[in-house]
Design an enzyme around this catalytic site. Structure first.
Site, PDB file in Angstrom:
ATOM      1  N   ASP A  90       2.151  -3.605   9.452  1.00  0.00           N
ATOM      2  CA  ASP A  90       1.416  -2.992   9.397  1.00  0.00           C
ATOM      3  C   ASP A  90      -0.004  -4.426   8.446  1.00  0.00           C
ATOM      4  O   ASP A  90      -0.102  -5.162   7.972  1.00  0.00           O
ATOM      5  CB  ASP A  90       0.917  -2.376   7.280  1.00  0.00           C
ATOM      6  N   TYR A 150     -10.926   1.703  10.312  1.00  0.00           N
ATOM      7  CA  TYR A 150     -12.408   1.910   9.633  1.00  0.00           C
ATOM      8  C   TYR A 150     -12.597   0.183   8.248  1.00  0.00           C
ATOM      9  O   TYR A 150     -13.615   0.703   8.002  1.00  0.00           O
ATOM     10  CB  TYR A 150     -12.235   2.613   8.084  1.00  0.00           C
ATOM     11  N   LYS A 151     -11.570  -0.914   8.516  1.00  0.00           N
ATOM     12  CA  LYS A 151     -11.732  -1.916   7.786  1.00  0.00           C
ATOM     13  C   LYS A 151     -12.841  -2.617   8.046  1.00  0.00           C
ATOM     14  O   LYS A 151     -13.563  -2.587   8.269  1.00  0.00           O
ATOM     15  CB  LYS A 151     -10.823  -2.879   7.157  1.00  0.00           C
ATOM     16  N   ARG A 191     -11.496  -6.886  -6.413  1.00  0.00           N
ATOM     17  CA  ARG A 191     -11.259  -7.131  -5.165  1.00  0.00           C
ATOM     18  C   ARG A 191     -12.423  -7.741  -4.447  1.00  0.00           C
ATOM     19  O   ARG A 191     -13.369  -6.656  -4.460  1.00  0.00           O
ATOM     20  CB  ARG A 191     -10.471  -5.657  -4.757  1.00  0.00           C
ATOM     21  N   PHE A 224       0.965  -1.005   0.304  1.00  0.00           N
ATOM     22  CA  PHE A 224      -0.378   0.161  -0.138  1.00  0.00           C
ATOM     23  C   PHE A 224       0.422   1.318  -0.206  1.00  0.00           C
ATOM     24  O   PHE A 224       1.990   1.646   1.008  1.00  0.00           O
ATOM     25  CB  PHE A 224      -1.267  -0.387   1.437  1.00  0.00           C
TER      26      PHE A 224
HETATM   27  C1  LIG Z   1      -5.890   0.798   4.115  1.00  0.00           C
HETATM   28  C2  LIG Z   1      -4.565   0.937   4.438  1.00  0.00           C
HETATM   29  C3  LIG Z   1      -3.748   2.546   4.624  1.00  0.00           C
HETATM   30  C4  LIG Z   1      -4.831   3.371   5.254  1.00  0.00           C
HETATM   31  O1  LIG Z   1      -3.693   3.775   6.134  1.00  0.00           O
HETATM   32  P1  LIG Z   1      -5.028   6.026   6.888  1.00  0.00           P
HETATM   33  O2  LIG Z   1      -3.893   6.543   6.534  1.00  0.00           O
HETATM   34  O3  LIG Z   1      -5.957   5.315   7.634  1.00  0.00           O
HETATM   35  O4  LIG Z   1      -5.484   6.497   5.470  1.00  0.00           O
HETATM   36  C5  LIG Z   1      -2.979   1.945   5.369  1.00  0.00           C
HETATM   37  N1  LIG Z   1      -1.739   0.991   5.183  1.00  0.00           N
HETATM   38  C6  LIG Z   1      -2.501  -0.357   4.179  1.00  0.00           C
HETATM   39  C7  LIG Z   1      -2.221  -1.530   3.619  1.00  0.00           C
HETATM   40  C8  LIG Z   1      -3.755  -0.041   4.303  1.00  0.00           C
HETATM   41  O5  LIG Z   1      -4.338  -1.113   3.858  1.00  0.00           O
END
Ligand SMILES: *Cc1c(COP(=O)(O)O)cnc(C)c1O
Length: 410
Positions: free
Chosen positions: A195, A220-221, A369, A126
């Site tokens: 992460d 939020y996921k 996805r 990401f």
């Molecule tokens: C969703 C996600 C984020 C989100 O980061 P935010 O700072 O909350 O926007 C970060 N890393 C990964 C791997 C994600 O999937």
């Protein structure tokens, strides 16, 4: 073996998690396969938020910082998340966003490894992960960020201070061997920041048993905390006294309300707080986390694997010659809780699906996805979604949709 509709209905009727679906607001006519990106609204959230807004804020006013324990919310919700990821209650705190927490832990890890100035990230992870490391390197100009393609271990040497890795990959769902990677990086003298954005609430995670030092994750996921929910961070107890946050805000001070002239870090995990916690968002997140705590993660993992197998076999059986290439690992222990396919017309196909109430998402360059979230998805939803996917491709209905992303969010 051909699966009948009755078989699938029986699976749903005997599913040990079936009662949890009612705990969520799921609009009629929607099959929601995007809980890995934004979890749906738990029914209890609206009730809880109304209480917090009308009672704690409206009536309690500033007294609620103590009377409703607003001030303790980051630690209280952190302790609950700790139970989901195999950590101790005093090793997790809720704060900021995942991106900001990555920054804080990378900076802390760098300072804890003097003489080592390299941060490794994994190419294709990401992007915010690498972006945050790059931003750190702008401030600390002797820091070198290397985005590694392929084997991280092969890129390790004595200049590496920290390695940032997604436990579950946001596109493919590939899952790292957390124990092996953590010990390999540690043996090379560096610290891994894991992460957990696509792991927490999705797969079984045991940070303590895995020997993990540092981790961050998203609210939020799979935790269903609501859009922009605050994130969490984990610092193993043995490191808490020797790591410092680079964002030395007053909430991480040893005595915030002493209003001292100089920064002095709080003992323990509290030093990783920065500013005033977002109480409304924390209240919503706590409802989502409480729901996740009410289920046995082993049952969640088992159903996730079964939903995945069903999805994969339905695609193979009904869309086998339609150009979909499975890009997620087929071994359950090597993946997270979503399934992804490459297809040359992925973007318009996803748009056509969404128009029919099947909500998945598109990821660059050609990926469809689908989140498989055991708390509220039924087996019949998987069968129904693949049926609609087959129809969209067979009738070429997707051709009516633009081939390029139009909205700002995909
Ligand atoms: C969703 C996600 C984020 C989100 O980061 P935010 O700072 O909350 O926007 C970060 N890393 C990964 C791997 C994600 O999937």
């Amino acid at each position: 073996m051909t699966l009948t509709r009755d078989d699938v209905r029986t699976w749903d009727a005997t599913d040990p998690l079936r009662s949890f679906r009612d705990q969520f607001v799921l609009p009629q006519g929607v099959i929601y396969l995007d809980g890995n990106s934004l979890g749906p609204l738990p029914r209890a959230t609206a009730v809880r938020l109304k209480d917090v807004v009308d009672g704690e804020w409206g009536t309690g006013l500033i007294r609620s910082w103590n009377d409703a324990d607003w001030i303790g919310a980051p630690q209280r919700v952190g302790a609950k998340i700790a139970r989901l990821i195999g950590a101790a209650a005093d090793e997790v705190v809720v704060a900021d966003s995942t991106s900001v927490n990555i920054y804080k832990l990378l900076a802390a890890a760098l300072a804890a490894r003097p003489g080592r100035r390299v941060i490794l990230t994994q190419a294709g992870d990401f992007p915010t992960d690498t972006y945050m490391a790059q931003g750190l390197a702008v401030l600390a100009s002797d820091v070198d960020v290397r985005s590694v393609t392929g084997d991280i271990c092969a890129a390790m040497d004595e200049s590496v201070a920290a390695v940032l890795l997604s436990h579950v990959h946001y596109k493919t769902a590939a899952r790292h061997d957390m124990v092996a990677m953590t010990s390999a990086v540690r043996a090379a003298g560096a610290l891994v920041v894991w992460d957990l954005s696509h792991s927490a609430g999705a797969v079984e995670v045991d940070l303590t048993a895995s020997g993990v030092d540092l981790a961050v994750g998203c609210g939020y996921k799979f935790l269903n905390g609501g859009p922009g929910a605050p994130a969490f961070l984990f610092v193993a107890r043995h490191l808490q006294a020797c790591l410092n946050s680079p964002l030395s805000g007053w909430m991480g001070h040893a005595a915030p309300f002493a209003f001292e002239g100089d920064y002095r870090p709080a003992a323990g995990i509290d030093r990783f707080l920065c500013g005033t916690p977002p109480i409304l968002s924390l209240a919503a997140l706590e409802v989502g986390v409480d729901l996740a705590l009410a289920v046995d993660m082993a049952l969640v993992a088992e159903k996730s694997a079964r939903l995945w197998e069903l999805f994969a076999s339905q695609i193979q059986g009904r869309c086998g010659d339609m150009g979909f290439t499975l890009i997620s690992p087929s071994e359950a222990s090597r993946r997270g809780s979503h399934i992804a396919f490459a297809h040359r017309s992925a973007y318009p196909i996803i748009q056509a699906l969404i128009a029919r109430g099947v909500i998945g998402d598109y990821r660059d360059p050609d990926i469809l996805r689908f989140g498989l979230t055991p708390l509220y998805l039924r087996y019949q939803d998987v069968v129904g979604a693949v049926e609609i996917l087959r129809e969209v491709v067979e009738t070429e209905a997707w051709r009516a949709f633009p081939t390029e992303a139009g909205g700002r969010v995909t």
